[in-house]
Enzyme design. Structure first.
Site, PDB file in Angstrom:
ATOM      1  N   ASP A   1      64.029  24.240  40.485  1.00 34.84           N
ATOM      2  CA  ASP A   1      62.691  23.906  39.715  1.00 34.84           C
ATOM      3  C   ASP A   1      61.639  23.794  40.402  1.00 34.84           C
ATOM      4  O   ASP A   1      60.750  23.070  40.176  1.00 34.84           O
ATOM      5  CB  ASP A   1      62.992  22.663  38.803  1.00 34.84           C
ATOM      6  CG  ASP A   1      63.178  21.334  39.730  1.00 34.84           C
ATOM      7  OD1 ASP A   1      63.684  21.504  40.754  1.00 34.84           O
ATOM      8  OD2 ASP A   1      63.028  20.347  39.183  1.00 34.84           O
TER       9      ASP A   1
ATOM     10  N   ASP B   1      56.746  21.355  41.670  1.00 30.55           N
ATOM     11  CA  ASP B   1      58.052  20.979  41.413  1.00 30.55           C
ATOM     12  C   ASP B   1      58.046  20.023  40.058  1.00 30.55           C
ATOM     13  O   ASP B   1      57.239  19.265  40.022  1.00 30.55           O
ATOM     14  CB  ASP B   1      58.848  19.739  42.584  1.00 30.55           C
ATOM     15  CG  ASP B   1      60.050  19.210  42.208  1.00 30.55           C
ATOM     16  OD1 ASP B   1      60.885  20.192  42.836  1.00 30.55           O
ATOM     17  OD2 ASP B   1      60.171  18.274  41.707  1.00 30.55           O
ATOM     18  N   LEU B   2      59.054  20.394  39.038  1.00 29.00           N
ATOM     19  CA  LEU B   2      59.104  19.631  37.987  1.00 29.00           C
ATOM     20  C   LEU B   2      59.679  18.333  37.994  1.00 29.00           C
ATOM     21  O   LEU B   2      60.609  18.137  38.655  1.00 29.00           O
ATOM     22  CB  LEU B   2      59.949  20.749  36.841  1.00 29.00           C
ATOM     23  CG  LEU B   2      59.594  22.026  36.596  1.00 29.00           C
ATOM     24  CD1 LEU B   2      60.175  22.612  35.781  1.00 29.00           C
ATOM     25  CD2 LEU B   2      58.172  22.054  36.262  1.00 29.00           C
TER      26      LEU B   2
END
Length: 838
Positions: A488, A445-446
């Site tokens: 994302d 996960d960004l």
């Protein structure tokens, strides 16, 4: 090679089943399962799931419509949202669309258009959702008990939105489409009901409306119908009759359009039949070969006849083509395949064969064509081949699109969530995971990607996602599967790898993302990522459990500070807490989607004017009959990065409430840090102010000090936009971050709220008292109004008044209350002489 999709073909005709298979076999996407009647298909679906269903209409005692209803019931092994395509023998557009909606069918395609199957399936696979055959119904009934009875009677066929006033009904109608409006037009509600009917029909003259009346006056009933009401029912009534009247009324427009359309179809068919008989004899050959190339090959496979359609298809002239081999015009890849097929026919193989090849156009382009070849013999028993060639280039392009849509993310080019789930299920099988062989799953996960998306726009966010995808592929390698599973979030299956090596790869990904510079116009910035890792072993090979473990590990990585890898461990003390937090967050999100909230309003006292200056809106969530307070659900929403949904709900309801209740002269609305920098926030506020005709000056927005200083430049820009709109702004919990006074000078806010932790103990702690005075003095010097929280007793109230604080808020003045109790609370405050002492 990717696992193929299981396609169930349910059709009573073996010829039609074969034709459907023939249309789709060349895609190499599907594994076919045949069933000739619906009961056979249901027996199969009770045992195993499939990925997509194509059904006919007359398929046994349970027809295609009711068979689809069984799928949507969720009683079978196959998921209830399994995509369904209906192929009927005849087709009338509105009738088909109407009935398909009722039975939860994704698409309808007549059998005669079966060549369009690849395009239709591509659309169905990329958009299929949960299906519901219930129609939306708006119920206006002032009496709750009566409304509950009606809802119970209609709940199987209708999704009901209940309101108690005509104004609320109109607001709901303007926000959502309803198949039917059911309203109480008995004597007590007749006038408001008539006005509501008039306003609705002005908006949509074809809206289905049913009224409940108690009059036995035929003239009154006639007048209702003349006013545009679809139907009426007299109270008391039989529940089944109410259901029948509502169902017929809701579908009336569909029936009327369908009947007209069907009549038009019959007329068209009659005209077509006459014309066909007139033209059949003279034009039969032309109609059969309108755009089809027809040719004849001699015993050596050379072309000895070809029609003019060849030139339009290939660009080559008819004369220059004669006495040449057809394979000379094929692409290099297909020459041998076509030559082998022709030789096989001439040498005693199957006399009729079909083949798809690419022809080389004269301009150099390649065109997909379908060749149908057949052996014929003349009176002297000499064998030749006749052939037809059709352009299937668009169909083949659709097939390629279908393959790509089924397994890939269109933005990044990575594989998608569907393919990831498919491959995870596969690798967890015994033949891929056995003693001595291990795999791993990582969730990525960004970190803070939402800030880029909100401040720079989705276009820039998409550019970042594409760059990130390339970094993943470069640092993970082709031996492993990298997928984008949404937003994302990314997932990777690392095959044939031990835990240590998997951890090193994950660390490498973290490092690569952190070191990479992303460019946006003239600005360069960096991001990081959090990674959850779990191992797949013979002892831990349940795909759902592995997904859950990776998800938990990811959120623990976030909670530990982000930009790191966390490996799942059964002993991890945070797992149970985090797992329950995630599950609670999903419940909260569902409640917000259904608008299950209640706003309470707390008065804020003006010390100088001795009156209530404005109110603060405080959110309560209605869940299982209880009111849930923000501290119980906001952390879970923050964990899911979904606080904008909460703020959207609050902004919409608070502004609507201000419009409805003039006693709410001015209302303060709290905004979360995530939502405040969301690019959707300003349009949301503007649209609701315009919709409810609320002056912007009646709205104050609040954000905490700590949230505002995290991105001071963006915060200031947003405050300026809200000020320009006419709204006021307040900095909440001031003093807790204590960055502090320098930042206060830079933010164009009108109000500063002194954090309650200083106020509550200011009479016992000289430092807290000094801070309260300092914040008040600085606020005044910057031309801002000070607001003190936690005014819990009389002594604090008068101490703040003596210091010169502008406003006070706390239980001593008033507790937060529902909007319907505000008038009574204001009267109570006005009679409290304590507040007016000097």
């Amino acid at each position: 090679m990717a696992d193929q999709l299981k396609l169930l073909i349910l059709n009573a005709s073996s010829a039609e089943r074969h034709a459907i298979r023939a249309t789709l076999e060349s895609l190499h996407v599907f594994t076919f399962i045949d069933a000739q009647d619906s009961q056979q298909a249901l027996r199969l679906l009770k045992q195993q799931p499939v990925d997509i269903i194509i059904t006919g209409l007359n398929v046994g005692k349970i027809d295609g419509w009711r068979f689809s209803r069984m799928i949507r019931s969720g009683l079978l092994k196959t998921p209830k949202n399994t995509p369904i395509l209906l192929i009927p023998p005849i087709y009338c557009e509105r009738i088909a669309e109407t009935t398909a909606r009722s039975y939860g069918i994704d698409a309808v395609l007549p059998f005669e258009h079966k060549d369009m199957l690849p395009q239709v399936l591509a659309n169905v696979l990329s958009t299929h959702l949960e299906k519901s055959s219930r129609l939306n119904l708006l119920l206006l009934e002032p009496i709750q008990e009566t409304a509950d009875t009606i809802s119970e009677q209609l709940k199987l066929n209708f999704a009901i939105t209940h309101v108690t006033t005509a104004k609320a009904a109109l607001n709901a109608y303007n926000q959502q489409q309803f198949s039917i409006v059911l309203l109480d037009a008995t004597s007590s509600s007749a006038q408001s009901s008539s006005l509501l009917v008039e306003e609705i029909l002005q908006h949509n003259s074809k809206q289905a409306i049913v009224t409940i009346i108690e009059s036995d006056d035929a003239d009154y009933a006639e007048q209702l119908l003349l006013s545009g009401v679809t139907d009426f029912i007299r109270a008391p009534y039989d529940p089944s009759f109410l259901n029948k009247v509502c169902d017929h009324a809701a579908r009336r427009e569909d029936f009327m359009v369908s009947y007209a359309e069907f009549a038009h179809k019959v007329e068209q068919l009659s005209v077509s039949e006459v014309r066909y008989k007139e033209l059949f004899s003279a034009h039969q050959r032309i109609l059969l070969h309108l755009n089809t190339v027809v040719l004849e090959l001699d015993q050596q496979g050379l072309i000895r006849f070809i029609n003019p359609a060849w030139e339009a298809l290939s660009g080559f002239g008819v004369k220059s083509t004669l006495q040449k081999s057809l394979s000379d015009y094929c692409s290099l890849d297909d020459k041998q395949k076509l030559t082998h097929t022709i030789n096989d026919i001439l040498n005693g193989g199957q006399q009729q064969q079909q083949i798809e090849v690419k022809l080389s156009h004269k301009n150099g382009n390649l065109i997909w064509v379908e060749c149908r070849l057949q052996l014929i013999k003349n009176s002297r028993n000499n064998a030749t081949i006749t052939a037809t060639i059709d352009n299937i280039h668009e169909r083949k392009q659709a097939e390629l699109q279908l393959r790509h849509l089924a397994h890939h993310d269109p933005l990044t080019g990575l594989h998608n969530r569907y393919y990831f789930d498919q491959q995870l299920n596969k690798i967890c099988q015994d033949k891929y995971t056995y003693e001595g062989v291990e795999h791993a799953v990582i969730y990525i996960d960004l970190d803070h990607f939402k800030i880029i998306n909100d401040s720079k726009g989705h276009h820039q966010g998409d550019i970042v996602l594409k760059e990130v995808a390339q970094l993943f592929k470069a640092n993970i390698g082709d031996d492993h599967l990298v997928c984008r599973i949404g937003g994302d979030e990314f997932a990777v299956i690392l095959t044939d790898i031990n835990l240590l090596d998997a951890h090193l790869i994950a660390e490498g990904v973290c490092s690569a993302i952190e070191k990479h510079s992303f460019k946006s116009e003239d600005q360069i910035y960096t991001i990081s990522c959090s990674i959850g890792l779990t191992q797949i072993t013979p002892q831990n090979c349940d795909p759902n459990e592995c997904l859950k473990q990776a998800d938990i590990a990811l959120y623990i990585a976030k909670n530990l500070g982000r930009n790191l890898v966390h490996c799942y461990s059964k002993e991890d003390a945070q797992n149970n807490t985090l797992q329950s937090g995630l599950e609670w967050g999903h419940e909260i999100r569902q409640a917000l989607k259904q608008d299950q909230i209640e706003l309470h309003y707390q008065p804020i006292w003006d010390f100088k004017e001795n009156k209530v200056a404005y109110f603060e809106a405080l959110l309560r969530l209605k869940h299982n009959g209880e009111l849930i307070y923000p501290n119980q659900f906001i952390p879970s929403l923050e964990m899911l990065n979904d606080t904008f949904m909460m703020d959207q709900c609050v902004v919409r309801n608070a502004i609507a409430c201000v419009a409805k209740h003039p006693e709410l002269n001015q209302v303060a609305i709290n905004l979360s840090a995530q939502s405040f920098l969301d690019e959707r926030l300003l349009p949301l506020i503007e649209s609701n102010l315009e919709k409810y005709q609320v002056p912007p000056t009646r709205i104050i927005f609040e954000i905490t000090e700590s949230a505002s200083i995290n991105n001071l430049k963006a915060t200031r820009k947003m405050i300026e936009k809200l000020n320009k709109l006419g709204c006021h702004f307040s900095i909440d919990d001031f003093g807790t971050g204590f960055s502090t006074f320098n930042y206060l000078k830079q933010l164009p806010a009108q109000h500063v709220k002194i954090d309650g932790s200083f106020v509550s103990d200011m009479l016992n702690d000289p430092i807290d008292l000094a801070l309260v005075k300092a914040i008040n003095d600085i606020s005044r010097s910057l031309d801002k109004r000070s607001v003190a929280e936690y005014v819990e007793n009389k002594e604090i109230f008068f101490a703040l008044k003596e210091i010169g604080v502008d406003y006070g808020q706390g239980y001593f003045i008033a507790r937060p209350i529902p909007v319907e109790k505000i008038k009574g609370e204001l009267e109570k405050i006005s009679k409290n002489k304590t507040f007016y002492q000097q």
